[in-house]
Design a protein around this motif. Structure first.
Motif, short mmCIF file in Angstrom:
data_model
loop_
_atom_site.label_atom_id
_atom_site.label_comp_id
_atom_site.label_asym_id
_atom_site.label_seq_id
_atom_site.Cartn_x
_atom_site.Cartn_y
_atom_site.Cartn_z
N VAL A 27 1.29 -0.85 -0.03
CA VAL A 27 -0.15 -0.30 -0.12
C VAL A 27 1.23 1.18 -0.18
O VAL A 27 1.86 0.99 0.63
CB VAL A 27 -0.60 -0.06 0.94
N LEU A 28 0.84 2.18 -0.95
CA LEU A 28 1.42 3.69 -1.42
C LEU A 28 0.47 4.98 -0.67
O LEU A 28 -0.05 4.88 -0.78
CB LEU A 28 1.95 3.36 -2.76
N LEU A 29 1.19 4.99 0.49
CA LEU A 29 0.68 6.16 0.45
C LEU A 29 1.21 8.23 -0.06
O LEU A 29 2.73 7.53 0.64
CB LEU A 29 0.21 6.68 1.96
N ASP A 30 0.52 8.60 -0.38
CA ASP A 30 1.32 9.86 -0.04
C ASP A 30 0.57 11.10 0.37
O ASP A 30 -0.36 11.05 -0.81
CB ASP A 30 1.39 9.79 -1.90
N LEU A 31 0.76 12.14 0.44
CA LEU A 31 -0.13 13.52 1.73
C LEU A 31 0.19 13.83 0.81
O LEU A 31 1.67 14.43 -0.02
CB LEU A 31 0.39 13.43 2.95
N SER A 32 -0.73 14.33 0.23
CA SER A 32 -0.45 16.16 -0.43
C SER A 32 0.04 17.60 0.19
O SER A 32 -0.63 17.69 1.75
CB SER A 32 -2.03 16.50 -0.71
N ALA A 33 0.77 17.61 0.11
CA ALA A 33 1.62 19.52 0.72
C ALA A 33 1.85 18.53 1.58
O ALA A 33 1.55 19.73 3.27
CB ALA A 33 0.55 20.44 0.62
N ALA A 34 2.79 17.89 2.04
CA ALA A 34 2.76 16.94 3.85
C ALA A 34 3.50 17.70 4.29
O ALA A 34 2.67 18.19 5.30
CB ALA A 34 3.49 15.89 3.21
N PHE A 35 4.72 18.39 3.92
CA PHE A 35 5.20 19.49 4.76
C PHE A 35 5.09 20.56 5.35
O PHE A 35 5.08 21.04 6.40
CB PHE A 35 7.14 19.64 3.61
N ASP A 36 3.54 20.84 4.35
CA ASP A 36 3.60 22.34 4.69
C ASP A 36 2.17 22.32 5.79
O ASP A 36 2.15 22.66 6.37
CB ASP A 36 2.34 22.97 3.55
N THR A 37 2.04 21.26 6.39
CA THR A 37 0.64 20.37 7.02
C THR A 37 1.34 20.24 8.68
O THR A 37 1.11 20.02 10.13
CB THR A 37 -0.17 19.91 6.68
N VAL A 38 2.35 20.46 8.54
CA VAL A 38 3.30 19.94 9.48
C VAL A 38 3.43 21.25 11.26
O VAL A 38 3.20 22.26 11.03
CB VAL A 38 5.08 19.63 10.08
N ASN A 39 2.55 20.48 12.33
CA ASN A 39 2.37 21.23 13.08
C ASN A 39 3.69 21.45 14.05
O ASN A 39 4.22 21.04 14.36
CB ASN A 39 1.30 20.14 14.07
N HIS A 40 3.81 22.78 14.32
CA HIS A 40 4.67 23.07 14.83
C HIS A 40 4.98 22.81 16.89
O HIS A 40 5.59 22.60 17.03
CB HIS A 40 4.72 24.67 14.85
N ASP A 41 3.68 22.97 16.65
CA ASP A 41 3.31 22.60 18.54
C ASP A 41 4.12 21.16 19.37
O ASP A 41 4.68 20.97 19.48
CB ASP A 41 2.30 23.00 19.84
N ILE A 42 3.37 20.64 17.43
CA ILE A 42 3.08 18.97 17.36
C ILE A 42 5.09 18.62 17.75
O ILE A 42 5.56 17.17 17.91
CB ILE A 42 2.23 17.85 16.71
N LEU A 43 5.22 19.16 16.27
CA LEU A 43 6.86 18.69 15.96
C LEU A 43 8.03 19.30 17.08
O LEU A 43 8.87 18.28 17.91
CB LEU A 43 7.21 19.62 15.01
N LEU A 44 7.66 20.40 17.53
CA LEU A 44 8.55 20.65 19.41
C LEU A 44 8.70 20.25 20.50
O LEU A 44 9.29 19.49 20.47
CB LEU A 44 8.40 21.66 19.10
N GLN A 45 7.44 19.58 20.61
CA GLN A 45 7.10 17.90 21.34
C GLN A 45 7.39 17.32 21.23
O GLN A 45 8.27 16.32 22.11
CB GLN A 45 5.31 18.34 21.73
N ARG A 46 7.71 16.84 20.19
CA ARG A 46 8.12 15.11 19.79
C ARG A 46 9.41 15.78 19.83
O ARG A 46 10.34 14.36 19.86
CB ARG A 46 7.22 14.65 18.35
N LEU A 47 10.21 16.22 19.14
CA LEU A 47 11.47 16.45 19.25
C LEU A 47 12.16 16.94 20.31
O LEU A 47 12.98 15.52 20.93
CB LEU A 47 11.74 17.69 19.43
N GLN A 48 10.57 17.13 21.42
CA GLN A 48 11.68 17.01 22.67
C GLN A 48 11.15 16.10 24.22
O GLN A 48 12.27 15.51 24.10
CB GLN A 48 11.21 18.23 23.62
N VAL A 49 9.82 14.91 23.90
CA VAL A 49 9.68 14.22 24.25
C VAL A 49 10.19 12.37 24.05
O VAL A 49 11.24 11.79 24.21
CB VAL A 49 8.28 14.20 24.32
N SER A 50 10.51 12.71 22.44
CA SER A 50 10.42 11.34 21.92
C SER A 50 11.58 11.18 21.61
O SER A 50 12.86 10.69 21.63
CB SER A 50 9.77 10.98 20.15
N PHE A 51 12.71 12.89 21.30
CA PHE A 51 14.40 12.66 20.65
C PHE A 51 15.59 13.47 21.68
O PHE A 51 15.84 13.63 21.29
CB PHE A 51 14.53 12.90 19.25
#
Length: 157
Positions: A27-51
């Motif tokens: 199954v191949l999944l391709d997100l439309s405009a994926a880079f444009d939809t990254v939520n900044h708050d979620i990204l920053l939290q993930r960088l801190q908590v997960s990494f």
């Protein structure tokens, strides 16, 4: 002497399944405009908590993604400046890396269904294989895709 061609694991896995007479359900999944939809708050939290990125490094990432603007210029005409509320910079080395870190949880989610994930930037591939006698792979893939869709929705992708 030539070196044999080494295929990526997701391709060789499909070929091995076919060689053994098994079914392969890619199954191949391709997100439309994926880079444009990254939520900044979620990204920053993930960088801190997960990494474990914290302190000055986290502040640097925060300054890199927050407060960005864009506009379009054609000749001497320019559009209004728009403040970006989400997304990672495209055309940079860091954009695909940040997106990969943002979606890293998908690997474990897909693996929980006994399927093989392969992620590259905004392209996601899910592979399920089974013997001809075990046709439950279709139901398993469907359940996995439903969970992936829920994850994408929850993470605003």
């Amino acid at each position: 002497m030539t070196t044999p061609l080494k295929l990526p694991s997701f391709i060789s896995e499909r070929l091995l399944a076919a060689d053994h007479g098994d079914f392969a359900a890619p199954v191949l999944l391709d997100l439309s405009a994926a880079f444009d939809t990254v939520n900044h708050d979620i990204l920053l939290q993930r960088l801190q908590v997960s990494f474990g990125i914290d302190g000055v490094a986290l502040k640097w990432f925060r300054s890199y993604v927050l407060g960005r603007t864009q506009y379009v210029r054609r000749g001497v005409s320019s559009s209004s400046v728009v403040h970006l509320l989400c997304g990672v910079p495209q055309g940079s080395v860091l954009g695909p890396i940040l997106f990969t870190l943002y979606t890293a949880d998908l690997v474990a989610l897909i693996a929980r269904f006994g399927l093989s994930p392969h992620l590259y930037a905004d392209d996601t591939q899910v592979l399920g294989t089974c013997s001809p006698a075990d046709v439950d792979v279709v139901m398993n893939v469907n359940e996995c895709l439903s969970a992936v869709a829920d994850w994408m929705d929850f993470n605003l992708l």
